[in-house]
Design an enzyme around this catalytic site. Structure first.
Site, mmCIF file in Angstrom:
data_model
loop_
_atom_site.group_PDB
_atom_site.id
_atom_site.type_symbol
_atom_site.label_atom_id
_atom_site.label_comp_id
_atom_site.label_asym_id
_atom_site.label_seq_id
_atom_site.Cartn_x
_atom_site.Cartn_y
_atom_site.Cartn_z
ATOM 1 N N SER A 50 0.815 -1.220 0.000
ATOM 2 C CA SER A 50 0.000 0.000 0.000
ATOM 3 C C SER A 50 0.852 1.277 0.000
ATOM 4 O O SER A 50 0.365 2.351 -0.363
ATOM 5 C CB SER A 50 -0.949 0.002 1.204
ATOM 6 N N LYS A 145 2.523 -19.013 6.594
ATOM 7 C CA LYS A 145 1.875 -19.391 7.839
ATOM 8 C C LYS A 145 1.649 -18.143 8.689
ATOM 9 O O LYS A 145 2.337 -17.149 8.447
ATOM 10 C CB LYS A 145 2.719 -20.427 8.573
ATOM 11 N N HIS A 175 8.157 -23.476 6.728
ATOM 12 C CA HIS A 175 9.552 -23.484 6.271
ATOM 13 C C HIS A 175 10.380 -24.580 6.939
ATOM 14 O O HIS A 175 11.451 -24.931 6.445
ATOM 15 C CB HIS A 175 10.195 -22.100 6.422
ATOM 16 N N LYS A 179 14.008 -27.564 5.782
ATOM 17 C CA LYS A 179 15.311 -27.601 6.475
ATOM 18 C C LYS A 179 15.943 -28.973 6.249
ATOM 19 O O LYS A 179 15.283 -29.999 6.412
ATOM 20 C CB LYS A 179 15.114 -27.345 7.974
ATOM 21 N N GLU A 213 14.568 -21.313 21.898
ATOM 22 C CA GLU A 213 15.101 -20.066 21.345
ATOM 23 C C GLU A 213 15.578 -19.198 22.509
ATOM 24 O O GLU A 213 14.923 -19.147 23.546
ATOM 25 C CB GLU A 213 14.025 -19.345 20.540
ATOM 26 N N ASP A 232 2.093 -20.494 16.992
ATOM 27 C CA ASP A 232 3.236 -19.986 16.231
ATOM 28 C C ASP A 232 4.152 -21.111 15.747
ATOM 29 O O ASP A 232 4.570 -21.113 14.591
ATOM 30 C CB ASP A 232 4.022 -18.992 17.098
ATOM 31 N N HIS A 237 5.273 -26.214 12.916
ATOM 32 C CA HIS A 237 6.648 -26.711 12.816
ATOM 33 C C HIS A 237 6.868 -28.021 13.589
ATOM 34 O O HIS A 237 7.374 -29.003 13.049
ATOM 35 C CB HIS A 237 7.638 -25.667 13.342
ATOM 36 N N LYS A 323 10.402 -19.045 23.954
ATOM 37 C CA LYS A 323 11.291 -17.905 23.722
ATOM 38 C C LYS A 323 12.080 -17.658 24.998
ATOM 39 O O LYS A 323 11.621 -17.974 26.093
ATOM 40 C CB LYS A 323 10.463 -16.652 23.419
HETATM 41 C C1 BG6 Z 1 8.596 -18.850 12.791
HETATM 42 C C2 BG6 Z 1 8.000 -18.299 14.062
HETATM 43 O O1 BG6 Z 1 7.620 -19.494 12.025
HETATM 44 O O2 BG6 Z 1 9.606 -19.782 13.120
HETATM 45 C C3 BG6 Z 1 9.070 -17.680 14.943
HETATM 46 O O3 BG6 Z 1 7.003 -17.338 13.748
HETATM 47 C C4 BG6 Z 1 10.197 -18.656 15.179
HETATM 48 O O4 BG6 Z 1 8.516 -17.234 16.178
HETATM 49 C C5 BG6 Z 1 10.679 -19.230 13.854
HETATM 50 O O5 BG6 Z 1 11.246 -17.978 15.844
HETATM 51 C C6 BG6 Z 1 11.717 -20.334 14.035
HETATM 52 O O6 BG6 Z 1 12.224 -20.664 12.783
HETATM 53 P P1 BG6 Z 1 13.806 -20.698 12.510
HETATM 54 O O7 BG6 Z 1 13.933 -21.203 11.117
HETATM 55 O O8 BG6 Z 1 14.293 -19.322 12.694
HETATM 56 O O9 BG6 Z 1 14.338 -21.648 13.542
#
Ligand code: BG6
Length: 472
Positions: A50, A145, A175, A179, A213, A232, A237, A323
């Site tokens: 936008s 996602k 994603h 990996k 993380e 999330d 994942h 986190k």
């Molecule tokens: C994302 C989440 O899909 O995946 C994040 O929204 C997360 O919160 C991330 O940190 C982790 O993916 P990667 O590839 O950075 O380990």
């Protein structure tokens, strides 16, 4: 995974919705650059957003993004090739004129790939706009996602997407599927014969997965408030990893077989109850920008899951992610049952961990098999050792480059299917609304203590070994 039967035509343009946003900056421009470096990007890339941006602003943004990415700018001709492909269309996604302008920008392209790197609330509007403007025929759509935020919204989104695109033209991104270490789970399980006889409830006591993380929500407080850890990273994942570990052998080579087996795992998962879940929140989360002062959103989640199938009946799967934990790593431990008799005093250590298979998924890729071996001496006393089967520091293709290249080539192997996404939501749906309150945990810890009680019947959490040889 091999492709399915029909060879699909390559996309002849890429349309990037949300080109001025964070995802484009962090992931998509670097991915396009790496495709350009390999000579795999030769089609126009039309950014849509936008903001009233000029072409020059878009090129500058792309250049900044690539120079800030891991490898920086190390191939000027490739960067020039990429910048020459960029075009920009300004517009509001609710406005039909935006799609008219896009149509003109697309010119002769007949098979564009539309990549929705935009907030999920806008997915439906863009998909419908594409349908109404006649931009969907022969095209593909790539959807970021989270795909929905619960079962009902995922169904609704699937039905909007399916009213405009056929299923094989919809590419739902997770994603993690791209990996290397995660693709290796599928390969390792089915390229070897020694695993299958023990890969079931008779030999496996429990499985645990940790995605840890050591950073917070990184300015994404507002997004996190609408998501939380379960939505999330767990429903997508971590569940995808469980599916690869738990699935039955695919019956044929095409990726459709893998998709089918993975959807069956989600179907067989027992829906979660509040007592299967520990929700945590790191100290200070409520002071993050965009976060409500009394927020009950979880930044940590541990859960116990069952897969009610012939193979896995009674085997608990423990999943956790958070986190601001004590480290950054992802790991799976497949815990084998102890020997039937304890012939040596030390052969079944108190934590029951004598034999396990460990998949290290990040930051490096490793597969290790733990076993006890005798120490030299008169006594039959041994020690725990790990046999390293794979230990790589991957020069891996970044997941986004792989996924974008695959989607544009029409290869859906590493994307998720409608029924699988919905089945995964059905597992978590009951606890999205009905759950215990979050428990606070200190930054740099392993999360709330209550998570230890969750797993206590089957041992303890094995924190990823940050000091092992493969981890530094
Ligand atoms: C994302 C989440 O899909 O995946 C994040 O929204 C997360 O919160 C991330 O940190 C982790 O993916 P990667 O590839 O950075 O380990």
């Amino acid at each position: 995974m091999d492709g399915n039967k029909a060879e699909a035509a390559g996309s002849d343009a890429l349309v990037l919705y949300g080109v001025t946003g964070d995802l484009a900056h962090k992931m998509i421009f670097p991915a396009l650059y790496s495709l350009a470096k390999r000579g795999e990007l030769g089609v126009p890339v039309v950014g849509v957003a936008s903001s009233n941006w000029s072409q020059a602003q878009l090129r500058k943004r792309a250049t900044d993004s690539i120079s800030a990415s891991a490898g920086g700018i190390d191939d000027r001709p490739a960067l020039r090739r990429l910048l020459a492909l960029l075009d920009y269309v300004q517009g509001n996604y609710q406005d039909p004129h935006t799609f008219g302008a896009l149509k003109r920008a697309l010119g002769a392209a007949r098979h564009p790939a539309h990549y929705l790197a935009i907030p999920p609330a806008l997915f439906a509007a863009v998909i419908q706009g594409l349908g109404a403007a006649g931009l969907a025929a022969g095209a593909r759509v790539i959807v970021e996602k989270p795909f929905g935020r619960d079962l009902a919204s995922a169904r609704e989104l699937n039905s909007v997407a399916r009213s405009v695109f056929p299923e094989d033209a919809i590419f739902r991104i997770d994603h993690f599927l791209a990996k290397e270490a995660i693709m290796n789970i599928l390969y390792f399980r089915f390229a070897n014969s020694f695993l299958e006889p023990i890969w079931n409830r008779n030999y496996i006591a429990s499985v645990q997965l940790t995605l840890a993380e050591d950073f917070g929500v990184k300015g994404r407080g507002a997004f996190y408030e609408s998501a939380g850890c379960l939505r999330d990273v767990i429903q997508n994942h971590l569940f995808q990893i469980v599916a690869l570990l738990a699935m039955e052998p695919p019956a044929y080579r095409g990726f459709g077989a893998v998709h089918g087996e993975s959807a069956d795992v989600f179907q067989a998962m027992r829906p979660l109850r509040p007592e299967d879940l520990v929700r945590g929140q790191y100290a200070g989360y409520r002071r993050e920008p965009g976060v409500a002062a009394g927020s009950d959103v979880e930044t940590y989640c541990a859960l116990r899951l069952y897969i009610d199938s012939w193979r896995w009946e009674g085997v608990p799967w423990y999943l956790r992610s958070g986190k601001y934990l004590a480290g950054r790593a992802a790991e799976v431990i497949v815990q084998l049952k102890p020997p039937p008799q304890r012939l040596f005093a030390d052969s079944a250590p108190a934590n029951g961990a004598s034999n396990y298979l460990r998949f290290r998924l990040s930051p490096n890729s490793a597969v290790a098999l733990a076993a006890r071996v005798k120490r030299a001496g008169k006594a039959f006393v041994g020690e725990q050792r790990e046999l390293y089967l794979v230990d790589e520091r991957p020069g891996e293709e970044a997941p986004y480059a792989r996924l974008l290249g695959d989607a544009m080539a029409g290869n859906g192997a590493l994307f998720t299917r409608e029924d699988a996404v919905e089945a995964a939501w059905a597992v978590v749906d009951p606890v999205l609304k009905t759950h215990h309150r979050v428990q606070p945990y200190k930054r740099g810890s392993w999360g709330p203590k209550a998570a230890d009680a969750l797993i206590a019947a089957h041992g303890s959490w094995k924190n990823p070994g940050f000091t092992d040889a493969a981890a530094d």
